[in-house]
Design a protein around this motif. Structure first.
Motif, PDB file in Angstrom:
ATOM      1  N   PHE A 538     -31.344 -22.194   0.211  1.00 22.11           N
ATOM      2  CA  PHE A 538     -30.708 -23.463  -0.149  1.00 22.11           C
ATOM      3  C   PHE A 538     -30.791 -23.586  -1.669  1.00 22.11           C
ATOM      4  CE2 PHE A 538     -30.651 -28.048  -0.904  1.00 22.11           C
ATOM      5  CZ  PHE A 538     -29.621 -28.469  -0.067  1.00 22.11           C
ATOM      6  N   VAL A 539     -29.632 -23.614  -2.341  1.00 25.74           N
ATOM      7  CA  VAL A 539     -29.610 -23.573  -3.810  1.00 25.74           C
ATOM      8  C   VAL A 539     -29.228 -24.945  -4.379  1.00 25.74           C
ATOM      9  CG1 VAL A 539     -28.541 -22.519  -5.846  1.00 25.74           C
ATOM     10  CG2 VAL A 539     -29.022 -21.122  -3.831  1.00 25.74           C
ATOM     11  N   ILE A 540     -30.110 -25.465  -5.240  1.00 22.96           N
ATOM     12  CA  ILE A 540     -29.829 -26.708  -5.972  1.00 22.96           C
ATOM     13  C   ILE A 540     -29.500 -26.295  -7.404  1.00 22.96           C
ATOM     14  CG2 ILE A 540     -30.750 -28.938  -6.723  1.00 22.96           C
ATOM     15  CD1 ILE A 540     -33.013 -28.252  -4.457  1.00 22.96           C
ATOM     16  N   TYR A 541     -28.291 -26.624  -7.854  1.00 23.86           N
ATOM     17  CA  TYR A 541     -27.888 -26.247  -9.212  1.00 23.86           C
ATOM     18  C   TYR A 541     -27.725 -27.500 -10.058  1.00 23.86           C
ATOM     19  CZ  TYR A 541     -25.185 -24.517 -13.177  1.00 23.86           C
ATOM     20  OH  TYR A 541     -24.759 -24.212 -14.445  1.00 23.86           O
ATOM     21  N   GLN A 542     -28.426 -27.520 -11.189  1.00 25.60           N
ATOM     22  CA  GLN A 542     -28.272 -28.632 -12.130  1.00 25.60           C
ATOM     23  C   GLN A 542     -27.749 -28.068 -13.446  1.00 25.60           C
ATOM     24  OE1 GLN A 542     -31.623 -31.303 -12.556  1.00 25.60           O
ATOM     25  NE2 GLN A 542     -31.098 -31.714 -14.682  1.00 25.60           N
ATOM     26  N   GLY A 543     -26.583 -28.513 -13.869  1.00 24.57           N
ATOM     27  CA  GLY A 543     -25.996 -28.001 -15.100  1.00 24.57           C
ATOM     28  C   GLY A 543     -24.772 -28.800 -15.483  1.00 24.57           C
ATOM     29  N   HIS A 544     -24.103 -28.354 -16.552  1.00 23.18           N
ATOM     30  CA  HIS A 544     -22.969 -29.142 -17.048  1.00 23.18           C
ATOM     31  C   HIS A 544     -21.618 -28.480 -16.848  1.00 23.18           C
ATOM     32  CE1 HIS A 544     -23.769 -26.484 -20.468  1.00 23.18           C
ATOM     33  NE2 HIS A 544     -24.983 -26.971 -20.511  1.00 23.18           N
ATOM     34  N   HIS A 545     -21.591 -27.210 -16.414  1.00 18.08           N
ATOM     35  CA  HIS A 545     -20.313 -26.538 -16.199  1.00 18.08           C
ATOM     36  C   HIS A 545     -20.248 -25.919 -14.804  1.00 18.08           C
ATOM     37  CE1 HIS A 545     -19.523 -26.965 -20.480  1.00 18.08           C
ATOM     38  NE2 HIS A 545     -18.298 -26.506 -20.270  1.00 18.08           N
ATOM     39  N   GLY A 546     -19.045 -25.874 -14.260  1.00 20.75           N
ATOM     40  CA  GLY A 546     -18.848 -25.238 -12.958  1.00 20.75           C
ATOM     41  C   GLY A 546     -18.804 -23.732 -13.117  1.00 20.75           C
ATOM     42  N   ASP A 547     -19.946 -23.152 -13.404  1.00 20.77           N
ATOM     43  CA  ASP A 547     -20.033 -21.715 -13.657  1.00 20.77           C
ATOM     44  C   ASP A 547     -20.615 -21.012 -12.429  1.00 20.77           C
ATOM     45  OD1 ASP A 547     -20.981 -19.140 -15.256  1.00 20.77           O
ATOM     46  OD2 ASP A 547     -19.718 -20.275 -16.627  1.00 20.77           O
ATOM     47  N   ARG A 548     -21.180 -19.825 -12.635  1.00 19.47           N
ATOM     48  CA  ARG A 548     -21.621 -18.997 -11.498  1.00 19.47           C
ATOM     49  C   ARG A 548     -22.615 -19.715 -10.592  1.00 19.47           C
ATOM     50  NH1 ARG A 548     -22.863 -14.356 -15.869  1.00 19.47           N
ATOM     51  NH2 ARG A 548     -20.729 -13.803 -16.389  1.00 19.47           N
ATOM     52  N   GLY A 549     -23.599 -20.378 -11.192  1.00 21.83           N
ATOM     53  CA  GLY A 549     -24.622 -21.053 -10.391  1.00 21.83           C
ATOM     54  C   GLY A 549     -24.045 -22.160  -9.528  1.00 21.83           C
ATOM     55  N   ALA A 550     -23.116 -22.926 -10.080  1.00 25.00           N
ATOM     56  CA  ALA A 550     -22.510 -24.037  -9.332  1.00 25.00           C
ATOM     57  C   ALA A 550     -21.679 -23.531  -8.158  1.00 25.00           C
ATOM     58  CB  ALA A 550     -21.641 -24.883 -10.264  1.00 25.00           C
ATOM     59  N   HIS A 551     -21.034 -22.374  -8.317  1.00 29.40           N
ATOM     60  CA  HIS A 551     -20.212 -21.820  -7.229  1.00 29.40           C
ATOM     61  C   HIS A 551     -21.076 -21.450  -6.020  1.00 29.40           C
ATOM     62  CE1 HIS A 551     -16.236 -21.671  -9.026  1.00 29.40           C
ATOM     63  NE2 HIS A 551     -16.800 -21.339 -10.161  1.00 29.40           N
ATOM     64  N   ARG A 552     -22.317 -21.058  -6.286  1.00 27.38           N
ATOM     65  CA  ARG A 552     -23.202 -20.632  -5.192  1.00 27.38           C
ATOM     66  C   ARG A 552     -24.010 -21.794  -4.610  1.00 27.38           C
ATOM     67  NH1 ARG A 552     -26.061 -20.529  -1.838  1.00 27.38           N
ATOM     68  NH2 ARG A 552     -27.473 -18.941  -0.996  1.00 27.38           N
ATOM     69  N   ALA A 553     -24.043 -22.928  -5.306  1.00 22.98           N
ATOM     70  CA  ALA A 553     -24.962 -24.011  -4.956  1.00 22.98           C
ATOM     71  C   ALA A 553     -24.626 -24.706  -3.646  1.00 22.98           C
ATOM     72  CB  ALA A 553     -24.987 -25.036  -6.086  1.00 22.98           C
ATOM     73  N   ASP A 554     -25.667 -25.269  -3.027  1.00 22.34           N
ATOM     74  CA  ASP A 554     -25.498 -26.136  -1.855  1.00 22.34           C
ATOM     75  C   ASP A 554     -25.488 -27.601  -2.283  1.00 22.34           C
ATOM     76  OD1 ASP A 554     -25.629 -24.208   0.504  1.00 22.34           O
ATOM     77  OD2 ASP A 554     -27.371 -23.631  -0.682  1.00 22.34           O
ATOM     78  N   VAL A 555     -26.200 -27.890  -3.372  1.00 19.44           N
ATOM     79  CA  VAL A 555     -26.148 -29.227  -3.985  1.00 19.44           C
ATOM     80  C   VAL A 555     -25.976 -29.026  -5.487  1.00 19.44           C
ATOM     81  CG1 VAL A 555     -27.394 -31.369  -4.478  1.00 19.44           C
ATOM     82  CG2 VAL A 555     -27.597 -30.320  -2.228  1.00 19.44           C
ATOM     83  N   VAL A 556     -25.016 -29.732  -6.075  1.00 22.45           N
ATOM     84  CA  VAL A 556     -24.772 -29.641  -7.522  1.00 22.45           C
ATOM     85  C   VAL A 556     -25.115 -30.980  -8.157  1.00 22.45           C
ATOM     86  CG1 VAL A 556     -23.018 -29.331  -9.317  1.00 22.45           C
ATOM     87  CG2 VAL A 556     -22.945 -27.914  -7.255  1.00 22.45           C
ATOM     88  N   LEU A 557     -25.980 -30.945  -9.171  1.00 22.93           N
ATOM     89  CA  LEU A 557     -26.358 -32.155  -9.900  1.00 22.93           C
ATOM     90  C   LEU A 557     -25.794 -32.047 -11.319  1.00 22.93           C
ATOM     91  CD1 LEU A 557     -30.128 -32.264  -8.824  1.00 22.93           C
ATOM     92  CD2 LEU A 557     -28.183 -33.386  -7.711  1.00 22.93           C
ATOM     93  N   PRO A 558     -24.900 -32.947 -11.728  1.00 18.95           N
ATOM     94  CA  PRO A 558     -24.242 -32.816 -13.040  1.00 18.95           C
ATOM     95  C   PRO A 558     -25.138 -33.258 -14.194  1.00 18.95           C
ATOM     96  CG  PRO A 558     -23.434 -34.766 -11.917  1.00 18.95           C
ATOM     97  CD  PRO A 558     -24.397 -34.107 -10.967  1.00 18.95           C
ATOM     98  N   GLY A 559     -25.408 -32.334 -15.101  1.00 13.14           N
ATOM     99  CA  GLY A 559     -26.262 -32.620 -16.262  1.00 13.14           C
ATOM    100  C   GLY A 559     -25.446 -32.810 -17.529  1.00 13.14           C
ATOM    101  N   ALA A 560     -26.145 -32.867 -18.666  1.00 14.22           N
ATOM    102  CA  ALA A 560     -25.507 -33.110 -19.961  1.00 14.22           C
ATOM    103  C   ALA A 560     -25.554 -31.848 -20.811  1.00 14.22           C
ATOM    104  CB  ALA A 560     -26.221 -34.252 -20.678  1.00 14.22           C
ATOM    105  N   ALA A 561     -24.476 -31.609 -21.572  1.00 14.24           N
ATOM    106  CA  ALA A 561     -24.443 -30.482 -22.505  1.00 14.24           C
ATOM    107  C   ALA A 561     -25.239 -30.837 -23.760  1.00 14.24           C
ATOM    108  CB  ALA A 561     -23.002 -30.146 -22.857  1.00 14.24           C
ATOM    109  N   TYR A 562     -25.429 -29.871 -24.645  1.00 17.11           N
ATOM    110  CA  TYR A 562     -26.322 -30.071 -25.799  1.00 17.11           C
ATOM    111  C   TYR A 562     -25.822 -31.141 -26.772  1.00 17.11           C
ATOM    112  CZ  TYR A 562     -23.256 -27.253 -28.870  1.00 17.11           C
ATOM    113  OH  TYR A 562     -22.207 -26.775 -29.611  1.00 17.11           O
ATOM    114  N   THR A 563     -24.516 -31.418 -26.764  1.00 13.25           N
ATOM    115  CA  THR A 563     -23.992 -32.464 -27.656  1.00 13.25           C
ATOM    116  C   THR A 563     -24.127 -33.854 -27.038  1.00 13.25           C
ATOM    117  OG1 THR A 563     -21.797 -32.116 -26.699  1.00 13.25           O
ATOM    118  CG2 THR A 563     -22.291 -30.934 -28.732  1.00 13.25           C
TER     119      THR A 563
END
Length: 689
Positions: A538-563
């Protein structure tokens, strides 16, 4: 010397222009720049010197004992008006549509020193625009022949692709054969150009300088931590410019830092997602947290793991590490490429010489690294030292063969660990060069560390440093350096975001997830891993772009980019720096540490901090180095690395394509154009070599 009736003392070797600046006198100039060689061809800096037969160009005249200079006589003012009139003879009257408008040296100096009318009645000359690639837009009719761009390309970037052809009014600046610029630092020419001849192609006709809000921040697209200024209009990042920091990036930034910012508005995660019936569907925060809580209910902590990605900030890694500890999981790692770095000794994973310290070194060994791709601004510092002479540089692996162009002279020794053994034992010729040097240094890249025998290579590099005189405690010199490629890496190691007692590293986590021993994996922006190896976890992905990790995730948590957040990062030399919030995260996205704090409450393991100040207090609690903001804390030397057998495989550069190394640059249209352009020229990604 005397300047405008005031006697001052200045160091020998300065120019009259610099002496006038020290005396508080403003001297106009177009061609002079502190970091470039003197050209003396714009004549705007003319001043009156006593007993001289004619006015002097202050940028090219060295100071001398007893000199008497006048900078503001009627004669000098008349000369400046005359020079400005000549400069404007052929300049087009297109200030209203010029991107340089509002921040143009020519505009400012024409107002301050020019006349109020022109007497030129003939036709203006026109010059054909040059095609310099997807980054730099040229309007060469505006060019005033200051040659700053030519000198930058030749002296700083080390890529001699620009020059002047023709003489007098027929002189033109351009590439001799029409081609795109291949330097990773070419965008700095835009800052150097004092007129609108070279402007940013992606930024063209999008905004005016006075419409933008400026925020001082830090770049995170490599591990150097270049100081930048983020210019925003409303919710959008319009451009990124360099800030002056002599210790880190001087006043340069790489093209990726400058131009990848359009990736911040593409492929963004702006709401939570939960996988239902095999498909990711938009959800609320409560639904996403409930799905995670349901999954973790009654689970043993040893079946949970966390991997931090290359762009993770220190606050979020601290929060995630504390959450994992409360859940009873020892499986945490920030080295997603599998680099065998030893977290127990800080000196073993820092760039100990410091970036500015490169200029004091007198020999260098590069191991498994191509700094031109991994850290172009640091590579420019190596070139700066190399050009001064007395700085032999040798390369072991990390580049594709002996013909690689790092922009300075190098000696290619081979591509594997056998060469290192020979140098460590003192048998190799270059070992004698290092021993004879007063302040030798080595730079160990991730290409040598992210292998099965990386810890043995680390031990070999330590032996070379100790045996070849790189560690000189008496004089405070430490020539052992690790060049990181990830902005999050040093911060993660400083915070101990590594496997705990009995814990697994990244490769171990992936293996255990594949065979079912680990059932839940938390990816904090980790996109550079092989997501196919996560098995049925079960993959929880937290990040700001729909990249490789988000494609595999079961739950996606939207984070903030460095700016979009106030966050702490530690660069490759161990300098603690902070980004600043320039725009707010899109949609429902939130700052990363706040997401983890909210999740911990839902899981019944609430973390003991609710404010950014409290989280930063926790950083200092974990590692006192976080107290010294903007400074490098020297690390004591000790033993690290291992002894053992090494593989015969060559060291490879960890970067195949300079323009696409992270979720932000992979989402950037400009970076895609650069990558396509480079492939078209060389037949492969990356640079030549």
């Amino acid at each position: 010397m005397t300047i405008d009736g005031v006697e001052i003392e200045v160091e020998a070797g300065l120019t009259v222009l610099q002496a006038c600046e020290l005396a508080g006198k403003e001297i106009p100039r177009f061609c002079f720049h502190e970091r470039l060689s003197i050209a003396g061809n714009c004549r705007m800096c003319l001043v009156h010197m006593e007993r001289a037969p004619k006015p002097i160009a202050s940028c090219a005249m060295p100071v001398a004992e007893g000199m008497v200079i006048k900078t503001d006589t009627d004669e000098v003012r008349k000369m400046r008006r005359g020079v400005m009139e000549f400069l404007l003879i052929n300049h087009p009257l297109d200030c209203p549509i010029c991107d340089q408008g509002g921040e143009c040296d020519l505009q400012d100096q024409a107002m301050g020193y020019g006349t109020d009318r022109g007497r030129f009645q003939d036709n203006k000359r026109a010059v054909k625009d040059k095609e310099l690639g997807p980054l730099i837009k040229t309007i060469m009719t505006r060019c005033i022949h200051c040659t700053r761009c030519i000198r930058f390309a030749t002296e700083i970037a080390g890529v001699e692709e620009l020059g002047a052809t023709g003489r007098g009014e027929n002189m033109e600046v351009g590439t001799y054969v029409e081609k795109a610029l291949t330097s990773e630092l070419s965008g700095n020419m835009i800052d150097l150009c004092p007129v609108g001849a070279l402007t940013s192609k992606p930024y063209a006709y999008t905004a005016r300088s006075w419409e933008l809000k400026n925020t001082e921040s830090i770049d995170v697209l490599d591990a150097l931590g270049c100081n930048i200024r983020v210019d925003t209009r409303g919710p959008e990042v319009m451009r990124v410019l360099p800030r002056l920091n002599e210790d880190v990036n001087e006043e340069w930034i790489s093209d990726k830092t400058r131009f990848a910012c359009d990736g911040l508005k593409r492929q963004r995660l702006d709401k939570p997602f939960v996988r239902r019936n095999g498909k990711l569907e938009a959800a609320t925060w409560d639904e996403a947290f409930a799905a995670i809580a349901e999954q973790l209910k009654g689970k043993d902590g040893k079946s949970i793991a966390a991997i931090a990605g290359d762009l993770a900030d220190c606050e979020s890694m601290t929060a995630l590490k504390d959450l994992m500890a409360k859940l009873g999981s020892p499986h945490t790692d920030c080295r997603q490429d599998g680099a065998k770095l030893d977290p127990s000794l800080r000196a073993g994973y820092l760039f100990n010489t410091t970036i500015a310290g490169i200029e004091a070194a007198d020999a260098c060994l590069l191991i498994g690294t191509n700094p031109r791709l991994e850290a172009p601004v640091l590579n420019a510092r190596l070139r700066k030292r190399s050009v001064q002479g007395g700085f032999p540089v040798a390369v072991v692996g990390g580049v594709t063969g002996a013909d690689v162009d790092l922009t300075y002279t190098t000696q290619y020794l081979g591509d594997g660990a056998e060469v290192l053994k020979s140098i460590a034992a003192g048998r190799h010729d270059f070992a004698k060069v290092l021993k004879a040097a007063n302040r030798p240094m080595l730079i160990l890249g991730q290409g040598a560390l992210a292998r099965e025998d990386g810890d043995v290579i680390l031990g070999l590099a330590r032996q070379i440093a100790e045996n070849r005189g790189m560690i000189d405690g008496k004089n405070g010199w430490n020539g052992f350096n690790v060049l990181h490629t990830a902005a999050a890496r040093v911060g993660g190691l400083d915070l101990g975001f590594v496997p705990g007692k009995g814990g697994l590293d990244t490769l171990g986590i992936l293996g255990a997830a594949q065979n079912g021993k680990i059932g839940t994996v938390f990816l904090l922006g980790a996109d550079e891993i092989d997501t196919d190896r996560l098995g049925d976890a079960f993959v929880i992905y937290q990040g700001h772009h729909g990249d490789r990790g988000a494609h595999r995730a079961d739950v996606v948590l939207p984070g903030a980019a460095y700016t979009e957040k106030n966050a702490t990062f530690v660069n490759t030399e161990g300098r603690v720096q902070q980004t600043s919030l320039a725009t707010f995260p899109p949609g429902d996205a939130r700052e990363d540490w706040t997401i983890i704090r909210a999740l911990s409450g839902v899981l019944g393991t609430a973390l003991p901090y609710d404010t950014l100040k409290a989280v930063r207090g926790r950083l200092v609690e974990v590692n006192a180095a976080f107290m010294n903001l903007g400074e490098v804390t020297p690390a004591p030397w000790g033993a690290f690395g291992k002894d053992g057998e090494t593989s015969a495989a060559p060291f490879r550069c960890p970067i195949d394509n300079f323009y696409m190394t992270d979720p932000i640059s992979r989402a950037s249209l400009t970076m895609a154009q650069c990558a396509d352009m480079r492939v078209g020229e060389t037949g492969k990604t990356g640079t030549d070599g």
